[in-house]
Design an enzyme around this catalytic site. Structure first.
Site, short mmCIF file in Angstrom:
data_model
loop_
_atom_site.label_atom_id
_atom_site.label_comp_id
_atom_site.label_asym_id
_atom_site.label_seq_id
_atom_site.Cartn_x
_atom_site.Cartn_y
_atom_site.Cartn_z
N HIS A 131 27.03 8.09 103.50
CA HIS A 131 26.75 7.92 105.17
C HIS A 131 27.76 9.21 105.67
O HIS A 131 27.20 10.11 106.27
CB HIS A 131 27.35 7.18 105.89
CG HIS A 131 27.04 6.16 105.35
ND1 HIS A 131 27.41 4.77 105.11
CD2 HIS A 131 25.16 5.60 105.44
CE1 HIS A 131 26.58 3.37 104.98
NE2 HIS A 131 25.27 3.73 105.52
N GLN A 183 13.96 -5.20 109.93
CA GLN A 183 13.67 -4.47 109.00
C GLN A 183 14.01 -5.57 107.82
O GLN A 183 14.31 -5.95 106.52
CB GLN A 183 14.35 -3.66 108.39
CG GLN A 183 15.39 -3.76 108.35
CD GLN A 183 15.83 -1.58 108.35
OE1 GLN A 183 16.62 -1.48 109.16
NE2 GLN A 183 16.52 -1.93 107.13
P1 AMP Z 1 22.50 2.53 105.70
O1 AMP Z 1 23.01 2.48 106.67
O2 AMP Z 1 21.88 1.63 104.44
O3 AMP Z 1 20.73 1.64 106.66
O4 AMP Z 1 21.72 3.64 105.50
C1 AMP Z 1 21.94 4.76 106.20
C2 AMP Z 1 21.83 5.87 105.73
O5 AMP Z 1 22.52 6.23 104.64
C3 AMP Z 1 19.98 5.99 105.20
O6 AMP Z 1 19.51 7.10 105.21
C4 AMP Z 1 20.20 6.23 103.44
O7 AMP Z 1 19.43 6.26 102.97
C5 AMP Z 1 21.46 7.06 103.26
N1 AMP Z 1 22.68 6.39 102.32
C6 AMP Z 1 22.95 5.50 101.55
N2 AMP Z 1 23.72 5.67 100.89
C7 AMP Z 1 23.81 6.28 100.03
C8 AMP Z 1 24.28 7.39 99.49
N3 AMP Z 1 25.18 6.36 97.98
N4 AMP Z 1 24.07 8.50 99.60
C9 AMP Z 1 23.86 9.35 100.30
N5 AMP Z 1 22.96 8.58 101.74
C10 AMP Z 1 23.32 6.68 101.65
#
Ligand code: AMP
Length: 273
Positions: free
Chosen positions: A34, A58
């Protein structure tokens, strides 16, 4: 850093600014993945807004909504230390009403891969993303390549609904041993975490095969499945950047995607070649 929970208050607050706005939507339990999105947003925009919203629509009925990791105070600190200007932290009632207009994921691309084992998941993702984008009205919004299908569907929605936000794709951040960072890694026991390393190994192996000149998708997938065994495999797929299957790797236009279950945790990862 300003913390705002009401969509209307955020909209009013943003009326005072006439500058580029970078937006990073998240579900919280923030990690370096993040943070890399936030850093990119800071590089490219005058004002950076992060949202933390654990989006119930979701999650399917029997999924992990109730036990999804929550780290509100740590998340606030991390955002502050990362130079976030506004943290948007809405409550479910601020985002959803009773009888709703809805956005539906496309019937094919929304129901393959992750959408096949989680039918309806992407309806919830697209619905919340369009709401958040309409509240923030950013110049650019940042999404991780790790969730490649999500990134693809959001880009498609933005294009097909003629929205003017620019979607920026950000590379996956990994632990030193290759495990892709994910909020759900918190569910893994030490031995499950060890097992999960097979995911990165399988992707590394695929890359090595390609550098040795093996371009046949079936051959690469079967090598990956061998490495992933005995994990429960949801899919191993080789697709082009438009998410169509590829019989042969096309350098510059390929994504190799994996989703497996380790214990009760589903983990997904991919590489872009
Ligand atoms: P989430 O909180 O899981 O919904 O993720 C929020 C954003 O962070 C989304 O756009 C994910 O694709 C991105 N994200 C999650 N894990 C990673 C990672 N390891 N590297 C880069 N971006 C990530």
């Amino acid at each position: 850093m300003k913390i705002i929970s009401s969509p209307l208050e955020l909209k009013n607050y943003l009326k005072n600014y006439n500058c580029s706005v970078g937006f990073v939507p998240t579900m919280g339990a923030l990690h370096e993945g993040h943070i890399s999105l936030i850093k990119k947003a800071k590089e490219q925009n005058d004002l950076v807004i992060v949202s933390i919203f654990l989006n119930p629509t979701q999650f399917l009925k029997d999924e992990d909504l109730d036990k999804y990791p929550k780290k509100d105070e740590a998340d606030k600190k991390l955002c502050q230390l990362s130079g976030v200007d506004v943290l948007f932290f809405p409550h479910v009632d601020d985002i959803y009403a009773e009888d709703e207009v809805s956005v539906l994921a496309p019937k094919v691309r929304g129901y393959v891969l992750e959408g096949s084992s989680r039918p309806g998941h992407f309806n919830g993702v697209l619905t919340v993303v369009i709401k958040l984008l309409n509240i923030v009205n950013p110049t650019r919004a940042y999404f991780g390549k790790k969730d490649a299908q999500q990134l693809n569907l959001i880009s498609l929605m933005v294009k097909q609904f003629f929205m003017s936000v620019e979607i920026v794709a950000v590379d996956t951040v990994r632990e030193k041993d290759g495990l892709a960072l994910s909020s759900r890694n918190a569910y893994l026991t030490p031995s499950q975490r060890e097992e999960a390393l097979k995911i990165a190994s399988s992707l590394r192996n695929a890359t090595v095969m390609v550098t040795r000149g093996v371009l046949d998708s079936k051959e690469i997938i079967s090598g990956m499945r061998e490495i992933l065994s005995p994990l429960h495999i949801f899919y191993v797929e080789i697709l082009n950047r438009d998410f169509n299957q590829l019989a042969h790797i096309e350098i510059g236009n390929t994504i190799i995607l994996v989703e497996v279950k380790v214990g009760t945790t589903r983990l997904l990862d991919n590489i872009w070649l």
